[in-house]
Design a protein around this motif. Structure first.
Motif, mmCIF file in Angstrom:
data_model
loop_
_atom_site.group_PDB
_atom_site.id
_atom_site.type_symbol
_atom_site.label_atom_id
_atom_site.label_comp_id
_atom_site.label_asym_id
_atom_site.label_seq_id
_atom_site.Cartn_x
_atom_site.Cartn_y
_atom_site.Cartn_z
ATOM 1 N N LEU A 20 15.839 -22.713 -9.660
ATOM 2 C CA LEU A 20 16.644 -22.392 -8.466
ATOM 3 C C LEU A 20 18.028 -23.032 -8.553
ATOM 4 C CD1 LEU A 20 13.957 -22.642 -5.633
ATOM 5 C CD2 LEU A 20 15.333 -20.629 -6.196
ATOM 6 N N GLU A 21 18.081 -24.235 -9.109
ATOM 7 C CA GLU A 21 19.390 -24.893 -9.254
ATOM 8 C C GLU A 21 20.278 -24.104 -10.223
ATOM 9 O OE1 GLU A 21 20.679 -27.693 -7.569
ATOM 10 O OE2 GLU A 21 18.930 -27.162 -6.347
ATOM 11 N N ALA A 24 21.458 -21.054 -8.450
ATOM 12 C CA ALA A 24 22.511 -21.412 -7.490
ATOM 13 C C ALA A 24 23.840 -21.660 -8.203
ATOM 14 C CB ALA A 24 22.092 -22.648 -6.694
ATOM 15 N N ARG A 28 27.129 -19.691 -7.480
ATOM 16 C CA ARG A 28 28.326 -20.476 -7.117
ATOM 17 C C ARG A 28 29.513 -20.042 -7.969
ATOM 18 N NH1 ARG A 28 26.319 -25.789 -8.284
ATOM 19 N NH2 ARG A 28 24.844 -25.245 -6.658
ATOM 20 N N GLU B 172 18.021 -19.503 1.310
ATOM 21 C CA GLU B 172 18.895 -18.373 1.021
ATOM 22 C C GLU B 172 18.331 -17.042 1.508
ATOM 23 O OE1 GLU B 172 18.192 -20.847 -0.979
ATOM 24 O OE2 GLU B 172 19.971 -21.522 -2.072
ATOM 25 N N SER B 196 18.013 -27.898 -1.828
ATOM 26 C CA SER B 196 18.634 -29.063 -2.474
ATOM 27 C C SER B 196 20.004 -29.307 -1.851
ATOM 28 C CB SER B 196 18.781 -28.812 -3.969
ATOM 29 O OG SER B 196 19.824 -27.875 -4.201
ATOM 30 N N ARG B 199 22.531 -26.673 -3.085
ATOM 31 C CA ARG B 199 22.309 -25.340 -2.494
ATOM 32 C C ARG B 199 22.689 -25.332 -1.017
ATOM 33 N NH1 ARG B 199 16.331 -24.576 -3.563
ATOM 34 N NH2 ARG B 199 16.583 -22.775 -2.187
ATOM 35 N N ASP B 202 26.308 -24.811 -0.908
ATOM 36 C CA ASP B 202 26.582 -23.385 -1.196
ATOM 37 C C ASP B 202 26.425 -22.555 0.084
ATOM 38 O OD1 ASP B 202 26.938 -23.929 -3.902
ATOM 39 O OD2 ASP B 202 24.860 -23.437 -4.422
ATOM 40 N N ARG B 238 33.468 -31.249 -3.196
ATOM 41 C CA ARG B 238 34.006 -29.891 -3.399
ATOM 42 C C ARG B 238 35.310 -29.673 -2.630
ATOM 43 N NH1 ARG B 238 29.006 -25.596 -3.419
ATOM 44 N NH2 ARG B 238 27.461 -26.911 -4.474
#
Lengths: 82, 274
Positions: A20-21, A24, A28, B172, B196, B199, B202, B238
């Motif tokens: 999943l990372e 992502a 991204r 998500e 996480s 995420r 994001d 970020r």
């Protein structure tokens, strides 16, 4: 030592998390590209795209059912070339 | 930076966690009622648990300068015991009167059974009747999408104030319908099994910061209260400003939880317009 079933049971959630990372990270990257209009610029895009290509190649290595060498060895050699 | 941890199972954690959270800027935690790791059999067990989180735990947190708030509920995993659920629900008004109880939670679904849906409905009904906030747990892993859909279906059939309902553990694949329906949503950060920190950032970048709460839950299982601070760091790394981080990690909890006047911590602003 663990049985094949125990290996999966023990590490499935951890592997799910790591995949999943990676998913992502790729999302991204796509979002960042969309924000920048798909023009990373200053040559940095080329280096980034090369690293991304290595990641995609690595994912391809993981998909192989009967690899000729250990997957970790193949990936370490692949990343060494990046 | 001041941080509010809006979903935190303090009784499962050590005093050292409180101390380290205080040192890292946590000023308040809110503790929903949780599953004990086994199915409880007696209403009195719940009542003593609610006393623990509404009377004792605030005193433990106060030693570290942290405000402690709580919620009451029968956990979805115990909803199959309908007699028990009915009996425990009768005790809720007594706890709504406590100075630090904010509402009903975490109710919700685990396997989305008929009894679970009935229990969820009963929990939301009593919350709305008494003007309380609601915190809803959505299932983990494989049942996530289906369970969240069922939660939305149950709520759609009820007369609820959507501004006062927080649907937690969204990811998500479930965030969009919950936000579109007008509810608050929560990201729960776990080392492995839930969202996480990266995420979560994001999702904040994709959906914006309105009606979003971020928490690390942190219970007696594999979990870490400091995934919340990891998320703050990732957000700041970020390029998001300090004030933007405060909006997400301090002011949004103030906005949602502050709908109950017992939660009297106000949003803060640290930057002046230039």
């Amino acid at each position: 030592m663990l049985s094949p079933e125990q290996v999966v049971d023990t590490y499935f959630l951890e592997a799910r998390h790591m995949l999943l990372e990676i998913a992502a990270l790729l999302d991204r990257y796509d979002a960042a590209e969309a924000r920048s209009g798909g023009h990373p610029g200053n040559g940095r895009g080329t280096a980034a795209e090369a690293k991304l290509a290595v990641l995609r190649e690595a994912l391809g290595v993981l998909r192989e059912q009967g690899p000729t060498q250990e997957r970790t060895v193949a990936l370490l050699e692949l990343f060494a070339r990046a | 930076m001041q941080i509010i941890q809006p979903h935190y199972h303090a009784i499962a954690r050590t005093a050292q966690d409180y101390e380290r959270m205080a040192m890292s800027g946590v000023v308040a935690v809110a503790e929903p009622a949780f599953w004990a790791g086994f199915d409880r059999l007696y209403p009195e067990t719940f009542i003593d648990y609610f006393r623990q989180i509404s009377e004792f735990e605030p005193t433990r947190a106060a030693q570290y300068g942290i405000r402690h708030f709580s919620w009451v509920a029968v956990n979805p995993k115990e909803a199959e015991n309908t007699t028990l659920t009915r009996e425990v629900l009768k005790s809720f008004p007594e706890f709504f009167a406590k100075p630090t109880v904010l509402g009903v939670g975490e109710t919700g679904l685990h396997k989305s059974s008929k009894n679970e849906c009935s229990s969820l409905e009963a929990h939301v009904e009593i919350a709305m009747k008494h003007g309380q906030l609601v915190l809803i747990h959505t299932p983990h892993l494989a049942d996530k999408a289906h369970g969240t859909k069922r939660v939305l279906e149950v709520l759609a059939g009820m007369n609820v104030d959507r501004d006062r309902v927080w649907i937690d553990h969204v990811e998500e694949q479930t965030i969009r319908p919950c936000l579109d329906a007008g509810y608050w949503v929560g990201f729960t950060l776990y080392p492995i099994t839930k969202c996480s920190p990266k995420r979560a950032v994001d999702l904040l970048e994709k959906y914006g910061t309105e009606r979003i709460l971020v928490n690390s839950s942190a219970d007696w299982g594999p979990s870490d209260p400091f995934t919340l601070q990891e998320c703050v760091l990732e957000y700041r790394r970020r390029g998001h400003s300090l004030q933007e981080a405060i909006e997400v990690f301090h002011n949004n909890p103030c906005r949602f939880l502050g709908q109950n006047p017992k939660f009297d911590i106000k949003p803060i602003r640290v930057e002046t317009a230039s």
